[in-house]
Design an enzyme around this catalytic site. Structure first.
Site, PDB file in Angstrom:
ATOM      1  N   TYR A  72      49.368  27.323  30.262  1.00 47.25           N
ATOM      2  CA  TYR A  72      48.373  26.832  31.229  1.00 47.25           C
ATOM      3  C   TYR A  72      47.159  26.270  30.496  1.00 47.25           C
ATOM      4  CZ  TYR A  72      50.995  29.323  34.886  1.00 47.25           C
ATOM      5  OH  TYR A  72      51.964  29.759  35.743  1.00 47.25           O
ATOM      6  N   LYS A  76      45.482  22.449  30.500  1.00 43.89           N
ATOM      7  CA  LYS A  76      44.081  22.182  30.846  1.00 43.89           C
ATOM      8  C   LYS A  76      43.387  21.398  29.734  1.00 43.89           C
ATOM      9  CE  LYS A  76      43.914  26.379  33.618  1.00 43.89           C
ATOM     10  NZ  LYS A  76      43.557  27.813  33.666  1.00 43.89           N
ATOM     11  N   VAL A 119      37.458  32.044  32.189  1.00 40.99           N
ATOM     12  CA  VAL A 119      38.121  33.132  31.477  1.00 40.99           C
ATOM     13  C   VAL A 119      39.559  33.141  31.998  1.00 40.99           C
ATOM     14  CG1 VAL A 119      38.164  35.599  31.028  1.00 40.99           C
ATOM     15  CG2 VAL A 119      35.965  34.436  31.363  1.00 40.99           C
ATOM     16  N   GLN A 120      40.490  32.860  31.120  1.00 43.15           N
ATOM     17  CA  GLN A 120      41.888  32.760  31.541  1.00 43.15           C
ATOM     18  C   GLN A 120      42.407  34.141  31.965  1.00 43.15           C
ATOM     19  OE1 GLN A 120      43.616  29.773  31.633  1.00 43.15           O
ATOM     20  NE2 GLN A 120      45.298  30.861  32.614  1.00 43.15           N
ATOM     21  N   ASP A 145      35.900  27.877  37.854  1.00 42.46           N
ATOM     22  CA  ASP A 145      37.020  28.495  38.587  1.00 42.46           C
ATOM     23  C   ASP A 145      36.568  29.024  39.950  1.00 42.46           C
ATOM     24  OD1 ASP A 145      39.410  28.187  37.287  1.00 42.46           O
ATOM     25  OD2 ASP A 145      39.256  30.040  36.116  1.00 42.46           O
ATOM     26  N   GLY A 192      48.512  35.087  52.358  1.00 40.92           N
ATOM     27  CA  GLY A 192      47.900  35.535  51.100  1.00 40.92           C
ATOM     28  C   GLY A 192      46.399  35.613  51.264  1.00 40.92           C
ATOM     29  N   ARG A 193      45.797  36.590  50.579  1.00 38.81           N
ATOM     30  CA  ARG A 193      44.337  36.779  50.690  1.00 38.81           C
ATOM     31  C   ARG A 193      43.728  37.083  49.324  1.00 38.81           C
ATOM     32  NH1 ARG A 193      44.309  42.704  53.776  1.00 38.81           N
ATOM     33  NH2 ARG A 193      46.016  43.575  52.552  1.00 38.81           N
ATOM     34  N   SER A 194      44.353  36.571  48.254  1.00 35.56           N
ATOM     35  CA  SER A 194      43.809  36.815  46.913  1.00 35.56           C
ATOM     36  C   SER A 194      42.499  36.062  46.731  1.00 35.56           C
ATOM     37  CB  SER A 194      44.811  36.374  45.846  1.00 35.56           C
ATOM     38  OG  SER A 194      44.912  34.964  45.844  1.00 35.56           O
ATOM     39  N   SER A 217      50.421  41.152  53.196  1.00 35.12           N
ATOM     40  CA  SER A 217      51.655  41.948  53.122  1.00 35.12           C
ATOM     41  C   SER A 217      51.791  42.953  54.263  1.00 35.12           C
ATOM     42  CB  SER A 217      51.735  42.670  51.775  1.00 35.12           C
ATOM     43  OG  SER A 217      50.705  43.627  51.676  1.00 35.12           O
ATOM     44  N   GLY A 294      53.632  19.680  43.478  1.00 34.90           N
ATOM     45  CA  GLY A 294      52.752  19.690  44.644  1.00 34.90           C
ATOM     46  C   GLY A 294      51.375  20.208  44.284  1.00 34.90           C
ATOM     47  N   GLY A 296      50.491  22.533  42.058  1.00 35.68           N
ATOM     48  CA  GLY A 296      50.244  22.804  40.636  1.00 35.68           C
ATOM     49  C   GLY A 296      49.399  21.743  39.936  1.00 35.68           C
TER      50      GLY A 296
HETATM   51  P1  NDP Z   1      48.503  37.587  44.445  1.00 34.18           P
HETATM   52  O1  NDP Z   1      49.664  38.435  44.081  1.00 34.18           O
HETATM   53  O2  NDP Z   1      47.165  37.895  43.894  1.00 34.18           O
HETATM   54  O3  NDP Z   1      48.357  37.600  46.047  1.00 34.18           O
HETATM   55  C1  NDP Z   1      49.462  37.462  46.868  1.00 34.18           C
HETATM   56  C2  NDP Z   1      49.025  37.563  48.297  1.00 34.18           C
HETATM   57  O4  NDP Z   1      50.184  37.393  49.116  1.00 34.18           O
HETATM   58  C3  NDP Z   1      48.414  38.919  48.658  1.00 34.18           C
HETATM   59  O5  NDP Z   1      47.300  38.738  49.509  1.00 34.18           O
HETATM   60  C4  NDP Z   1      49.549  39.637  49.385  1.00 34.18           C
HETATM   61  O6  NDP Z   1      49.113  40.514  50.402  1.00 34.18           O
HETATM   62  C5  NDP Z   1      50.295  38.468  50.022  1.00 34.18           C
HETATM   63  N1  NDP Z   1      51.698  38.792  50.226  1.00 34.18           N
HETATM   64  C6  NDP Z   1      52.570  39.284  49.307  1.00 34.18           C
HETATM   65  N2  NDP Z   1      53.766  39.478  49.875  1.00 34.18           N
HETATM   66  C7  NDP Z   1      53.647  39.112  51.168  1.00 34.18           C
HETATM   67  C8  NDP Z   1      54.535  39.109  52.264  1.00 34.18           C
HETATM   68  N3  NDP Z   1      55.804  39.526  52.149  1.00 34.18           N
HETATM   69  N4  NDP Z   1      54.083  38.673  53.455  1.00 34.18           N
HETATM   70  C9  NDP Z   1      52.811  38.244  53.588  1.00 34.18           C
HETATM   71  N5  NDP Z   1      51.917  38.230  52.581  1.00 34.18           N
HETATM   72  C10 NDP Z   1      52.334  38.671  51.382  1.00 34.18           C
HETATM   73  O7  NDP Z   1      48.953  36.105  44.114  1.00 34.18           O
HETATM   74  P2  NDP Z   1      48.045  34.775  43.931  1.00 34.18           P
HETATM   75  O8  NDP Z   1      47.226  34.570  45.134  1.00 34.18           O
HETATM   76  O9  NDP Z   1      47.391  34.783  42.599  1.00 34.18           O
HETATM   77  O10 NDP Z   1      49.209  33.676  43.857  1.00 34.18           O
HETATM   78  C11 NDP Z   1      50.032  33.418  44.960  1.00 34.18           C
HETATM   79  C12 NDP Z   1      51.108  32.431  44.547  1.00 34.18           C
HETATM   80  O11 NDP Z   1      50.483  31.221  44.191  1.00 34.18           O
HETATM   81  C13 NDP Z   1      51.923  32.861  43.326  1.00 34.18           C
HETATM   82  O12 NDP Z   1      53.234  32.377  43.454  1.00 34.18           O
HETATM   83  C14 NDP Z   1      51.239  32.161  42.183  1.00 34.18           C
HETATM   84  O13 NDP Z   1      52.112  31.922  41.096  1.00 34.18           O
HETATM   85  C15 NDP Z   1      50.826  30.889  42.857  1.00 34.18           C
HETATM   86  N6  NDP Z   1      49.686  30.231  42.232  1.00 34.18           N
HETATM   87  C16 NDP Z   1      49.813  28.919  42.020  1.00 34.18           C
HETATM   88  C17 NDP Z   1      48.795  28.219  41.451  1.00 34.18           C
HETATM   89  C18 NDP Z   1      48.987  26.774  41.245  1.00 34.18           C
HETATM   90  O14 NDP Z   1      48.249  26.186  40.496  1.00 34.18           O
HETATM   91  N7  NDP Z   1      49.964  26.151  41.917  1.00 34.18           N
HETATM   92  C19 NDP Z   1      47.545  28.870  41.032  1.00 34.18           C
HETATM   93  C20 NDP Z   1      47.475  30.258  41.402  1.00 34.18           C
HETATM   94  C21 NDP Z   1      48.525  30.903  41.966  1.00 34.18           C
HETATM   95  P3  NDP Z   1      48.220  41.829  50.105  1.00 34.18           P
HETATM   96  O15 NDP Z   1      46.816  41.334  49.902  1.00 34.18           O
HETATM   97  O16 NDP Z   1      48.368  42.643  51.311  1.00 34.18           O
HETATM   98  O17 NDP Z   1      48.794  42.451  48.849  1.00 34.18           O
END
Ligand code: NDP
Length: 319
Positions: A72, A76, A119-120, A145, A192-194, A217, A294, A296
């Site tokens: 990655y 960059k 910070v990676q 970031d 997702g809620r990261s 989840s 897409g 990425g």
């Molecule tokens: P995280 O693991 O930090 O977060 C995943 C989120 O998805 C969490 O909020 C989790 O819920 C939710 N989740 C997991 N399983 C389920 C499910 N079965 N049903 C509903 N929600 C679910 O991941 P990231 O946010 O960092 O990344 C998400 C994806 O995006 C990954 O595939 C990653 O590789 C990709 N990504 C792509 C990037 C790009 O540049 N294209 C950059 C960053 C990420 P809960 O909070 O309850 O645990």
């Protein structure tokens, strides 16, 4: 207005390719990111002309030596070099202590030739390091970031003109805009809620006047929630979880997922897929992003955009 949004209308729908009645239009991140990078290169050239020899600076701090992080980072650094950004890579040993990592971040904060600092993540460390403490040590003025609490707080309050927006959701917004579908008044669903994808995506859609449902989840009725989405953004990290049958006809589907699944036909024995089952979703969606190609490439382009914007803001303060 934040520069990425300011440029969206100008870009029009030129990132979209091909269409057919029952097959979704593919929204290409490769094509759109090239447009963004070409524009940024021109902006950097203008800056260098106006402020003789000036160039934006980006520093990537890495702890350890993870293979995926190395890949990655090299992507960059290459993108930065192509645009004219001076990019530096600082690699600390996996044995570095939290204090050493913090000192490194502080010294880059103080370096006026650097306008963007990342910070990676994840950190590859053997001693205890609080990742949140380290990301929050980045100066909010260089936080390209968008992960510090200051920038995340501004975004959650809708103060988009004065904060760094995390790169992946910012790229998703660019791609949504490429479809020509207006966000205002639509029902958007984010899976997702990261901190890096889902939560800021929710905020961006909300402040673009969508009505937003956030799923995670513990959401019990995911297919039902998805079926109500005019705009669906998925960042769950679950290979091909979202099926075409769940989708509303004509929905805009943005797939952030990067997942590796076994594939005996490939020399590597695996291939990359998104969080959306593309073959079935393609029959139902109006617009869909491919994986790869897409979201990425847009993530990297948005990192460059944030860095150039930061440098422009730095120069404005010199005037
Ligand atoms: P995280 O693991 O930090 O977060 C995943 C989120 O998805 C969490 O909020 C989790 O819920 C939710 N989740 C997991 N399983 C389920 C499910 N079965 N049903 C509903 N929600 C679910 O991941 P990231 O946010 O960092 O990344 C998400 C994806 O995006 C990954 O595939 C990653 O590789 C990709 N990504 C792509 C990037 C790009 O540049 N294209 C950059 C960053 C990420 P809960 O909070 O309850 O645990």
């Amino acid at each position: 207005m934040f520069s990425s949004f300011a440029h969206l209308l100008r870009l029009g729908a030129s990132g979209c390719q091909g269409s057919s009645r029952s097959i979704a239009t593919i929204v290409s991140g490769i094509k759109t990111s090239k447009l963004v990078r070409t524009r940024l290169k021109e902006e950097v050239e203008t800056m260098s002309r106006e402020f003789t020899g000036f160039r934006p600076g980006l520093t990537v701090v890495q702890v350890g030596n993870r293979d995926d992080s190395n890949l990655y980072i090299s992507t960059k650094l290459q993108a930065a070099a192509q645009i004219g950004i001076v990019a530096k890579h600082v690699r600390l040993s996996p044995t570095a202590t939290q204090d050493e990592v913090l000192q490194c971040v502080m010294s880059v904060n103080d370096d006026t030739s650097v306008h963007g600092l990342i910070v990676q993540l994840p950190l590859d460390h053997v001693t205890h390091i609080d990742t949140q403490l380290v990301t929050n040590a980045v100066s909010p003025l260089k936080d390209v970031d968008g992960l510090t609490c200051i920038n995340a707080g501004k975004l959650s309050r809708g103060d988009l003109s004065d904060c760094f927006i995390p790169c992946t959701p910012n790229g998703c917004m660019e791609l949504i805009r490429q479809t020509g579908v207006s966000v205002a008044g639509k029902h958007a669903v984010v899976i997702g809620r990261s901190k890096i994808v889902g939560a800021p995506m929710h905020d961006l859609l909300l402040w673009s006047d969508a009505t937003v449902t956030s799923c995670h989840s513990k959401t019990t009725d995911l297919p039902e929630q998805v079926s109500r989405a005019d705009i669906l953004v998925v960042g769950a990290g679950r290979a091909e979880m979202v099926r075409g049958e769940w989708l509303k006809d004509g929905a805009v589907v943005i797939d952030c997922g990067i997942n590796y699944i076994p594939d005996g036909t490939k020399a590597s024995g695996q291939r990359v897929v998104g969080d959306v089952h593309f073959a079935s979703a393609n029959q139902r969606a109006g617009f869909i992003t491919p994986v790869p190609g897409g979201v990425g490439p847009m993530t990297v382009a948005m990192l460059m955009e944030n860095t150039v914007w930061s440098a422009q803001r730095f120069l404005q303060h010199l005037k």
